[in-house]
Enzyme design. Structure first.
Site, PDB file in Angstrom:
ATOM      1  N   CYS A  36       0.837  -1.197   0.000  1.00 18.13           N
ATOM      2  CA  CYS A  36       0.000   0.000   0.000  1.00 18.13           C
ATOM      3  C   CYS A  36       0.880   1.257   0.000  1.00 18.13           C
ATOM      4  CB  CYS A  36      -1.001  -0.034   1.152  1.00 18.13           C
ATOM      5  SG  CYS A  36      -2.356   1.152   0.943  1.00 18.13           S
ATOM      6  N   HIS A  40      -3.642  -4.434  -0.190  1.00 12.72           N
ATOM      7  CA  HIS A  40      -3.157  -5.017   1.068  1.00 12.72           C
ATOM      8  C   HIS A  40      -3.078  -6.533   0.925  1.00 12.72           C
ATOM      9  CE1 HIS A  40      -3.179  -1.513   3.775  1.00 12.72           C
ATOM     10  NE2 HIS A  40      -4.159  -1.081   3.005  1.00 12.72           N
ATOM     11  N   GLU A  67      -2.087  -8.569   3.094  1.00 12.99           N
ATOM     12  CA  GLU A  67      -2.482  -9.198   4.359  1.00 12.99           C
ATOM     13  C   GLU A  67      -4.002  -9.253   4.517  1.00 12.99           C
ATOM     14  OE1 GLU A  67      -2.439  -4.840   5.342  1.00 12.99           O
ATOM     15  OE2 GLU A  67      -1.340  -6.201   4.017  1.00 12.99           O
TER      16      GLU A  67
END
Length: 215
Positions: A86, A193, A195
């Protein structure tokens, strides 16, 4: 393998570390994954991850803590694999325009600017939620195991502009072709992102841990 999630007062450090631990476990990899800003940890790492959440200018100021910017430059010279997430990806650019003009790391061509095309198209900002990835299969080791139109999770209002086509591995359509994955030499980054991107994110993290880049 030593993996350092760089602590520069940015966001998503713990979640990025946890996702990386899960990816390493899936690979059966014995990895020491830690969150650190210590020079010795960063310089001895096999992999570096720079998450990012918030404004470009604030995150860039975080790189001035404990001389992190200069330490990162040394790792690039060594050829250490780097993943920006990001705003961490955005910091790879030459500069950003969020909260004033702020220098980036200058590892890829281009600058970070408001997503004006999305606004002009009547799309909501931030660009938030799941979006398709557009890329050519085999374009880069980071996308191994992914298919065009796989979805990743985005949250951003600024994006890379004037980037070099050879550095842009994947895009997402949001008013224009928004750079979603970039790579040059031993450095790579995702605007989304990883994650938060479930299996797509884990696939990218597994690829990153397995990657043997050339600086």
């Amino acid at each position: 393998m030593r993996v350092v999630v760089i602590d520069y007062n940015g966001g998503n450090l713990a979640s990025a570390a946890q996702a990386t631990k899960r990816a390493a476990s899936q690979l059966g990899l014995n990895a020491d994954i830690r969150i650190s800003r210590q020079e010795s940890d960063i310089l001895s790492a096999d992999r570096l991850i720079l998450p990012g959440q918030g404004a470009f200018a604030d995150c860039a100021r975080g790189l001035e803590i404990d001389n992190l910017r200069k330490i990162l430059e040394q790792t690039v010279e060594k050829g250490t694999a780097f993943l920006g997430i990001c705003v961490g990806m955005q910091l790879m650019a030459e500069y950003g325009l969020e909260h004033g003009k702020t220098p980036g790391l200058g590892w890829i061509k281009g600058y970070i600017a408001p997503m004006s095309e999305a606004e002009e198209a009547g799309l909501r900002l931030p660009h938030m939620g799941w979006n398709e990835l557009n890329f050519t299969k085999g374009a880069h080791p980071l996308t191994e195991g992914l298919s065009p139109k796989d979805h990743a999770y985005f949250v951003h209002s600024y994006a890379l502009k004037n980037g070099a086509s050879e550095d842009i591995i994947a895009t997402a359509d949001y008013g224009s072709a928004v750079p979603a994955i970039v790579a040059r030499g031993c450095q790579c980054g995702t605007q989304f992102h990883v994650e938060k991107s479930q299996e797509v994110g884990l696939t990218i993290l597994r690829n990153f841990l397995s990657w043997a880049p050339r600086a």
